[in-house]
Scaffold this motif. Sequence first.
Motif, mmCIF file in Angstrom:
data_model
loop_
_atom_site.group_PDB
_atom_site.id
_atom_site.type_symbol
_atom_site.label_atom_id
_atom_site.label_comp_id
_atom_site.label_asym_id
_atom_site.label_seq_id
_atom_site.Cartn_x
_atom_site.Cartn_y
_atom_site.Cartn_z
ATOM 1 N N THR A 344 23.025 -5.825 40.917
ATOM 2 C CA THR A 344 22.404 -6.657 41.951
ATOM 3 C C THR A 344 22.242 -8.075 41.411
ATOM 4 O O THR A 344 22.203 -8.299 40.198
ATOM 5 N N ARG A 345 22.137 -9.028 42.340
ATOM 6 C CA ARG A 345 21.873 -10.427 42.000
ATOM 7 C C ARG A 345 20.716 -10.912 42.855
ATOM 8 O O ARG A 345 20.710 -10.714 44.075
ATOM 9 N N GLN A 346 19.732 -11.543 42.216
ATOM 10 C CA GLN A 346 18.599 -12.124 42.922
ATOM 11 C C GLN A 346 18.921 -13.586 43.196
ATOM 12 O O GLN A 346 19.050 -14.394 42.263
ATOM 13 N N GLU A 359 20.621 -18.461 41.190
ATOM 14 C CA GLU A 359 19.740 -17.376 40.765
ATOM 15 C C GLU A 359 18.286 -17.731 41.091
ATOM 16 O O GLU A 359 17.886 -18.907 41.042
ATOM 17 N N CYS A 360 17.504 -16.705 41.415
ATOM 18 C CA CYS A 360 16.090 -16.905 41.741
ATOM 19 C C CYS A 360 15.272 -15.835 41.027
ATOM 20 O O CYS A 360 15.532 -14.628 41.192
ATOM 21 N N GLU A 363 11.074 -12.729 43.134
ATOM 22 C CA GLU A 363 11.557 -11.724 44.076
ATOM 23 C C GLU A 363 11.021 -11.951 45.480
ATOM 24 O O GLU A 363 11.664 -11.582 46.466
ATOM 25 N N GLY A 366 13.255 -14.748 46.866
ATOM 26 C CA GLY A 366 14.686 -14.570 46.721
ATOM 27 C C GLY A 366 15.261 -13.534 47.674
ATOM 28 O O GLY A 366 14.552 -12.842 48.396
ATOM 29 N N THR A 368 18.084 -10.354 47.602
ATOM 30 C CA THR A 368 18.829 -9.486 46.696
ATOM 31 C C THR A 368 20.187 -9.140 47.294
ATOM 32 O O THR A 368 20.284 -8.628 48.403
#
Length: 573
Positions: A344-346, A359-360, A363, A366, A368
């Motif tokens: 996963t990428r935030q 990117e963050c 959470e 951001g 996901t």
Amino acid sequence: MIPPRFSHLIELLEHRAQEQPDALALGFLKNDVRPGSRLSYAELANRSASLSARLQSLAAPGARALLILPTGLDFVVAFFACLRAGVIAVPVPAPHPARINRSIGRLQAIAADADATVIISDASLRHARNGFREQYPTLCDAQWIEVNGSIEDDATSPRSIVKCDTSFLQYTSGSTADPRGVMVTHENLLSNLEAIEERVNNHEKSVSVCWLPPFHDMGLIGGILQPIYGGYPGWLMTPASFLQQPIRWLQAISSLQATFSGGPDFAYDLCVRRITPEQRSTLDLSSWEYAFNGAEPVRKKTMIEFSRAFEDSGFRRRAWRPVYGLAEATLMVAGGGPGADYHTRQLAAEALEDHRIEECLDEQRGVTAVGCGPPVKNTAVLVVHPETRVECSLGEVGELWVRGPGIARGYWGKTTPVFEGHVVNSEGSSFLRTGDLGFVTDGEIYITGRLKDLIIIRGRKLYPQDIELTVETSHPKIRPHACAAFSIVAEGLESVAVAVEIERTSSDDDTLPEKVTRAIRQAVSETHEVGLAQVTLLRPGSLPRTTSGKIRRSALKKSLPLSNKALSTSNAS
């Protein structure tokens, strides 16, 4: 297990019938999840050959046959009979005889678009079809064949099949007013089945369980054809059986020790919410090796909650396989291999809206994005600016364009170039324009949204204009051409919302908003079999429009909650 190379599925089936005639090809599970009817490879080959003889006597090669059959082994027999007869199969949803008026318009539109001359059904629609003879002539003028009716005793030889011929039409795209049947060739089918088998890495002890509908690409190819291709047992259950009691799906996996099964994200969420701790304690999901999650946005939250809920039932996190695909690519475009964890990428939401990847760490602020694995064998995916048709730079979000042997020929009967695109400054190779937005990092595909206003609910593709037409005719106070249907996220799930402008006069009482809202909800539920998460009634002139007068559906998602023009807003209880 990847079999020897064949030109089409009939060759493969005959190979299976000769080499392992008594082995189980497919079985059907009753509502209590006990095994019911079964088909060995020899039985499937013989029954489909027998029905093919009847088909060949009624239809020329290349004719289209609607398959109006529920989930079950009769559907499988009919599909292979079409392949053997050189007739193009057209799987469609089988209407409930008692509620046939809800879906008959869609069936008529597909039958007319495909110019179907044959309809394969069962006895349940024998009497119902007499009731729509005048209103739906295309359906009534076709030759009707009952799978369990009289068929020829002597099977005929299969007609000559060329790998570039269309094997079936997949009508998962297009609105009711403009249905679009994807032309899937025999070559498309075999190449994608091989690519899936190579990625999944099934083996001699593999077992498949599928509750997805057979008219859906994931149900037909992933649930029915994939086990036959790989040579391992496949078990089918009806979608209603799962939706009524989600535990039945997991009970089937547990009792059959299935290794390969899955569905859209909502299915896993439903299991978390509807299966009690006591029921979970009776399950053994340790055999599940490939739990695919696709057909709608894949959510990290759903997978985490499912993993926690069913960890004590033996479910392993490494079984998760987020996948990406679409009917225009036969089925699978990308997916993870066995044993590999998903990624996963935030991402920063503000940057994502501007089609940038940042990117963050927060959470709460951001978004996901879940990785759907690398492209399957011999498939290339580019990220392209949809307007300029120039390949995006690293760190940019664009439209996903796909090229490979699974890409279908186009839409049946459509001459406009809606199916393919050409990248600027490329060598001229054509790509499938998916309409999906995303990016590629470390060779893995991430989906971030859609270019189109298409709404996907539980794997079903709903066109806003179809819902809007239903809403506009549900109550006389709704202004014509002043309705918008769009998707929103309600309680973590993609849902349908509508906003409509209504006319009010001094004589209207205070109960009018409630009456209009109730009429809208009832009409959409009966016509489209979907509930509305939100209904907003607006004053005339409130809907945002483009300079050409088109309603800006996407703008409503942001502006509607803050609008002071709303007369009333009703959320689903």
